[in-house]
Each structure stands twice: as structure tokens, then as C-alpha cells.
Design a protein around this motif. Sequence first.
Motif, PDB file in Angstrom:
ATOM      1  N   TYR A  16      14.749 -11.321 -15.263  1.00 24.64           N
ATOM      2  CA  TYR A  16      15.895 -10.413 -15.183  1.00 24.64           C
ATOM      3  C   TYR A  16      16.093  -9.866 -13.777  1.00 24.64           C
ATOM      4  CZ  TYR A  16      18.581  -6.116 -15.862  1.00 24.64           C
ATOM      5  OH  TYR A  16      19.509  -5.116 -15.747  1.00 24.64           O
ATOM      6  N   GLU A  17      15.006  -9.449 -13.135  1.00 27.18           N
ATOM      7  CA  GLU A  17      15.125  -8.885 -11.794  1.00 27.18           C
ATOM      8  C   GLU A  17      15.724  -9.899 -10.829  1.00 27.18           C
ATOM      9  OE1 GLU A  17      12.446  -8.732 -13.655  1.00 27.18           O
ATOM     10  OE2 GLU A  17      12.255  -6.576 -14.074  1.00 27.18           O
ATOM     11  N   GLY A  18      15.306 -11.146 -10.982  1.00 29.69           N
ATOM     12  CA  GLY A  18      15.807 -12.180 -10.093  1.00 29.69           C
ATOM     13  C   GLY A  18      17.290 -12.443 -10.267  1.00 29.69           C
ATOM     14  N   ILE A  19      17.758 -12.512 -11.515  1.00 28.67           N
ATOM     15  CA  ILE A  19      19.176 -12.804 -11.729  1.00 28.67           C
ATOM     16  C   ILE A  19      20.049 -11.626 -11.309  1.00 28.67           C
ATOM     17  CG2 ILE A  19      19.144 -12.074 -14.160  1.00 28.67           C
ATOM     18  CD1 ILE A  19      21.319 -14.815 -12.487  1.00 28.67           C
ATOM     19  N   VAL A  20      19.562 -10.397 -11.513  1.00 27.47           N
ATOM     20  CA  VAL A  20      20.342  -9.233 -11.082  1.00 27.47           C
ATOM     21  C   VAL A  20      20.437  -9.195  -9.559  1.00 27.47           C
ATOM     22  CG1 VAL A  20      20.387  -6.712 -10.987  1.00 27.47           C
ATOM     23  CG2 VAL A  20      19.916  -7.865 -13.141  1.00 27.47           C
ATOM     24  N   ASN A  21      19.355  -9.524  -8.883  1.00 32.54           N
ATOM     25  CA  ASN A  21      19.406  -9.596  -7.418  1.00 32.54           C
ATOM     26  C   ASN A  21      20.398 -10.654  -6.949  1.00 32.54           C
ATOM     27  OD1 ASN A  21      17.617  -7.578  -6.567  1.00 32.54           O
ATOM     28  ND2 ASN A  21      15.846  -8.866  -6.976  1.00 32.54           N
ATOM     29  N   LEU A  22      20.408 -11.793  -7.634  1.00 29.96           N
ATOM     30  CA  LEU A  22      21.322 -12.868  -7.265  1.00 29.96           C
ATOM     31  C   LEU A  22      22.772 -12.455  -7.501  1.00 29.96           C
ATOM     32  CD1 LEU A  22      21.758 -15.778  -6.337  1.00 29.96           C
ATOM     33  CD2 LEU A  22      21.437 -16.517  -8.712  1.00 29.96           C
ATOM     34  N   ILE A  23      23.037 -11.833  -8.648  1.00 26.54           N
ATOM     35  CA  ILE A  23      24.396 -11.372  -8.952  1.00 26.54           C
ATOM     36  C   ILE A  23      24.844 -10.331  -7.931  1.00 26.54           C
ATOM     37  CG2 ILE A  23      25.778 -10.073 -10.621  1.00 26.54           C
ATOM     38  CD1 ILE A  23      24.154 -11.451 -12.842  1.00 26.54           C
ATOM     39  N   TYR A  27      28.041 -10.708  -5.570  1.00 29.30           N
ATOM     40  CA  TYR A  27      29.119  -9.916  -6.168  1.00 29.30           C
ATOM     41  C   TYR A  27      30.366  -9.785  -5.285  1.00 29.30           C
ATOM     42  CZ  TYR A  27      31.456  -5.965  -8.444  1.00 29.30           C
ATOM     43  OH  TYR A  27      32.382  -5.145  -9.046  1.00 29.30           O
ATOM     44  N   PRO A  28      30.235  -9.482  -3.993  1.00 26.96           N
ATOM     45  CA  PRO A  28      31.451  -9.321  -3.171  1.00 26.96           C
ATOM     46  C   PRO A  28      32.310 -10.578  -3.098  1.00 26.96           C
ATOM     47  CG  PRO A  28      29.526  -8.425  -2.046  1.00 26.96           C
ATOM     48  CD  PRO A  28      29.025  -9.211  -3.210  1.00 26.96           C
ATOM     49  N   ASN A  29      31.705 -11.747  -3.318  1.00 25.39           N
ATOM     50  CA  ASN A  29      32.434 -13.009  -3.204  1.00 25.39           C
ATOM     51  C   ASN A  29      33.007 -13.500  -4.530  1.00 25.39           C
ATOM     52  OD1 ASN A  29      31.614 -13.136  -0.450  1.00 25.39           O
ATOM     53  ND2 ASN A  29      29.642 -13.978  -1.083  1.00 25.39           N
ATOM     54  N   LEU A  30      32.736 -12.775  -5.616  1.00 28.11           N
ATOM     55  CA  LEU A  30      33.207 -13.203  -6.930  1.00 28.11           C
ATOM     56  C   LEU A  30      34.668 -12.819  -7.135  1.00 28.11           C
ATOM     57  CD1 LEU A  30      30.167 -12.111  -9.158  1.00 28.11           C
ATOM     58  CD2 LEU A  30      30.653 -14.400  -8.262  1.00 28.11           C
ATOM     59  N   SER A  31      35.331 -13.535  -8.029  1.00 25.07           N
ATOM     60  CA  SER A  31      36.693 -13.168  -8.413  1.00 25.07           C
ATOM     61  C   SER A  31      36.657 -11.866  -9.197  1.00 25.07           C
ATOM     62  CB  SER A  31      37.305 -14.271  -9.279  1.00 25.07           C
ATOM     63  OG  SER A  31      36.620 -14.354 -10.525  1.00 25.07           O
ATOM     64  N   SER A  32      37.805 -11.227  -9.355  1.00 31.88           N
ATOM     65  CA  SER A  32      37.843  -9.953 -10.078  1.00 31.88           C
ATOM     66  C   SER A  32      37.369 -10.124 -11.520  1.00 31.88           C
ATOM     67  CB  SER A  32      39.256  -9.370 -10.047  1.00 31.88           C
ATOM     68  OG  SER A  32      40.188 -10.271 -10.635  1.00 31.88           O
ATOM     69  N   GLY A  33      37.714 -11.268 -12.132  1.00 31.03           N
ATOM     70  CA  GLY A  33      37.267 -11.518 -13.502  1.00 31.03           C
ATOM     71  C   GLY A  33      35.765 -11.661 -13.594  1.00 31.03           C
ATOM     72  N   PHE A  34      35.174 -12.385 -12.652  1.00 34.48           N
ATOM     73  CA  PHE A  34      33.723 -12.545 -12.638  1.00 34.48           C
ATOM     74  C   PHE A  34      33.027 -11.236 -12.260  1.00 34.48           C
ATOM     75  CE2 PHE A  34      33.281 -17.445 -12.008  1.00 34.48           C
ATOM     76  CZ  PHE A  34      33.740 -17.621 -13.308  1.00 34.48           C
ATOM     77  N   GLU A  73      28.713 -20.553 -12.385  1.00 37.97           N
ATOM     78  CA  GLU A  73      28.914 -20.082 -11.012  1.00 37.97           C
ATOM     79  C   GLU A  73      27.580 -19.833 -10.314  1.00 37.97           C
ATOM     80  OE1 GLU A  73      31.093 -18.526  -7.638  1.00 37.97           O
ATOM     81  OE2 GLU A  73      31.730 -19.715  -9.377  1.00 37.97           O
ATOM     82  N   PHE A  74      26.574 -19.459 -11.106  1.00 38.30           N
ATOM     83  CA  PHE A  74      25.256 -19.161 -10.537  1.00 38.30           C
ATOM     84  C   PHE A  74      24.275 -20.317 -10.710  1.00 38.30           C
ATOM     85  CE2 PHE A  74      27.230 -15.062 -11.127  1.00 38.30           C
ATOM     86  CZ  PHE A  74      26.912 -14.416  -9.942  1.00 38.30           C
ATOM     87  N   GLY A  75      24.792 -21.476 -11.108  1.00 40.35           N
ATOM     88  CA  GLY A  75      23.964 -22.672 -11.146  1.00 40.35           C
ATOM     89  C   GLY A  75      23.374 -23.026 -12.491  1.00 40.35           C
ATOM     90  N   TYR A  76      23.679 -22.243 -13.532  1.00 40.22           N
ATOM     91  CA  TYR A  76      23.144 -22.543 -14.857  1.00 40.22           C
ATOM     92  C   TYR A  76      24.042 -23.553 -15.561  1.00 40.22           C
ATOM     93  CZ  TYR A  76      20.184 -18.488 -14.036  1.00 40.22           C
ATOM     94  OH  TYR A  76      19.274 -17.616 -13.499  1.00 40.22           O
ATOM     95  N   SER A  77      23.450 -24.297 -16.479  1.00 43.25           N
ATOM     96  CA  SER A  77      24.220 -25.327 -17.182  1.00 43.25           C
ATOM     97  C   SER A  77      25.241 -24.717 -18.131  1.00 43.25           C
ATOM     98  CB  SER A  77      23.270 -26.243 -17.962  1.00 43.25           C
ATOM     99  OG  SER A  77      22.532 -25.494 -18.928  1.00 43.25           O
ATOM    100  N   GLY A  78      24.950 -23.525 -18.620  1.00 48.15           N
ATOM    101  CA  GLY A  78      25.853 -22.842 -19.536  1.00 48.15           C
ATOM    102  C   GLY A  78      25.365 -21.437 -19.794  1.00 48.15           C
TER     103      GLY A  78
END
Length: 314
Positions: A16-23, A27-34, A73-78
Motif C-alpha cells: 500500500y505504501e508503495g502504490i500511494v507513493n507512486l500515485i 498525481y500532477p500529471n493525471l487527467s482530472s478524472g484520474f 495507467e500505473f502499469g497494472y494489467s487491470g
Amino acid sequence: MVRGKSTSGSGLPENYEGIVNLITAQYPNLSSGFQKIARFVTQNPNVVALESISVIALRCDTHASSLVRFAQEFGYSGFKELQAVFQTRLATAAPGFRERVKALDGELSRHARSGNLGYLRDLVVRDIAALQDLLERVPEDTLTGAARLITGADTIYIAGQLRSEPIALLLRYLLTMLHRRVVLLDPAGGLAQEMAETMTRGDVLVAIAFRHYAQEVVAISERAAASGTPVIAITDSQLSPIAKDAKALFTVPEDEYSFARTLAAPMCLVQCLAVASAAILQRGRDEMPRIPTVTEKDRSRGAAGPRRRRAEGT
């Protein structure tokens, strides 16, 4: 927050810590929906871990297909693969906000459910849940660091507008009663940002903002960071615009953006910051740290007057 490990060969966070850090980093580069999805998944990790994709999409006010694309968007298959990362957190995580509300709702079910008393009951249940969540969420070292920033600052600047204003006012009162030099960056007169230009490295800014973030508070926080003034941020997510430059960050997530948004948790948090500061300032005393009231100070001043007059022979 500690950066999480990556899975072997994939380069994707496995906790969890890793994915939150990645998000947070993306975050600044994501679309408004993402960005909307990012805010939801970071503030509601238990929901993401336990609910179906259709329920999560409904709660997030988006489409299930958008959740799938978000994961990709973050590299996961789904989404299932992303959800599995959130599920790793459940072994050690405390119950989430909704789980607490559900448990408390059962305990207090004997109380009225309708009418104005029903509104009160619902608010009390949500406030208790928010306070329990706060207790689990705030680290000791962050509290200690923030208290040291406050007690070591030449001037404490406080910025909080819209519904954050009562929190800012309470903190100003408490720190003033501790004889700290406090400046409330009040929007009245339109000079808050100009007043903020006087901040220096020897000061500290306490910035308070929740969705939808007051733009002036965001601007003041950015100005503080640019001038080297340490920032203590009280907000709803590490994705908040005032979080990125914070020296001490306190996140108080909001489960719903409705009329009944609670201030109980952030109010309790600023009281704790004041008490922690008092403990530093009053170190060496036998009794517990305390913050005197205006009434107590008035009585003290009133008693001191006759003593001075007697000493002067008047």
C-alpha cells in the motif's frame, strides 16, 4: 511515508505504501478524472480492498472501465491486480471510516432514528468514527515535529478559510494563550497574501484546507515554501495541493462531501498540537501541560494588582 518495495521484475509496488507513493508522484500529471479516482483510492483504502469494482465505481462517481484504465495507467494489467495491492494492507490496518460508522451505528441503535434527534445521532456517530480514525492515523513523530516547529518559531502564521476558518481561529486562540506570537492570515481586507510575504525561515505556517481547497490558502502555502518557511499542513489527503511542501503533514480524510462534514477530528488535532506545544514550553513542571483561559488570566491580573499596590505602599 516510506517508499514501498517493488515486485520482482515488474517494477510495480507490492504494498500500500508503495502504490500511494507512486500515485502521489504521478498525481500532477493525471487527467482530472484520474485525479478524482486517485483521491478516492488513497482516502478509502479499505473500500478499494474489500468492495467490488462496481461498488467502488459507484462510490467514486465514475465508471468501472475508468477504474480499469486507472490501474493500467500505473502499469497494472487491470483493476484486480491493483486491488490486490490494497488488500495487503488489511492484515495490519485499523477499521476504515465506514466500518467504524457501521459498528457505532449498531451500538447506538437504541437512540432515535428520525427527526432532529436522528440528525444529531447520525452526526455523533460520524464524529466518533472520525476521531477514532484520527487516533489511528497520526504518527507520534509527526506530532512531535510539528510541536517543535511551533515552539521554535519566531512567529506562527495560520491560514484557514471557508469551513477551515473555525479550526484556524481555535488554533490562534490556543497558541496566543501560550504567549506565542501568532498572525492569522485572515482574508478580511484582501491582504492575507501580502501579510504572508513577511514570513521568514524562522517562522512557521500552519495551513489548513480541505476539498475544495481555498485558493488563497494554497497560494500562501506555496509562498511559504518558496521563502523557506516550514509548513505544517492539515488537509484531507497527501494529494492535496498544500501537502507537497509540508514539513509536517496531517491528513484527515473525508468520507463524503456533504452538508454534514465533520470538524471534530481537525478541531481535536489542533487542540493536540497546542497541548504538545505546551508540554515543550512547560517542561519541568510536575503537573500536566495546560493552556490557561482568558478568565484565569484576568483573575491572575486582578490578584496581582492589589499585591503590587501593597508592595508599593499605596
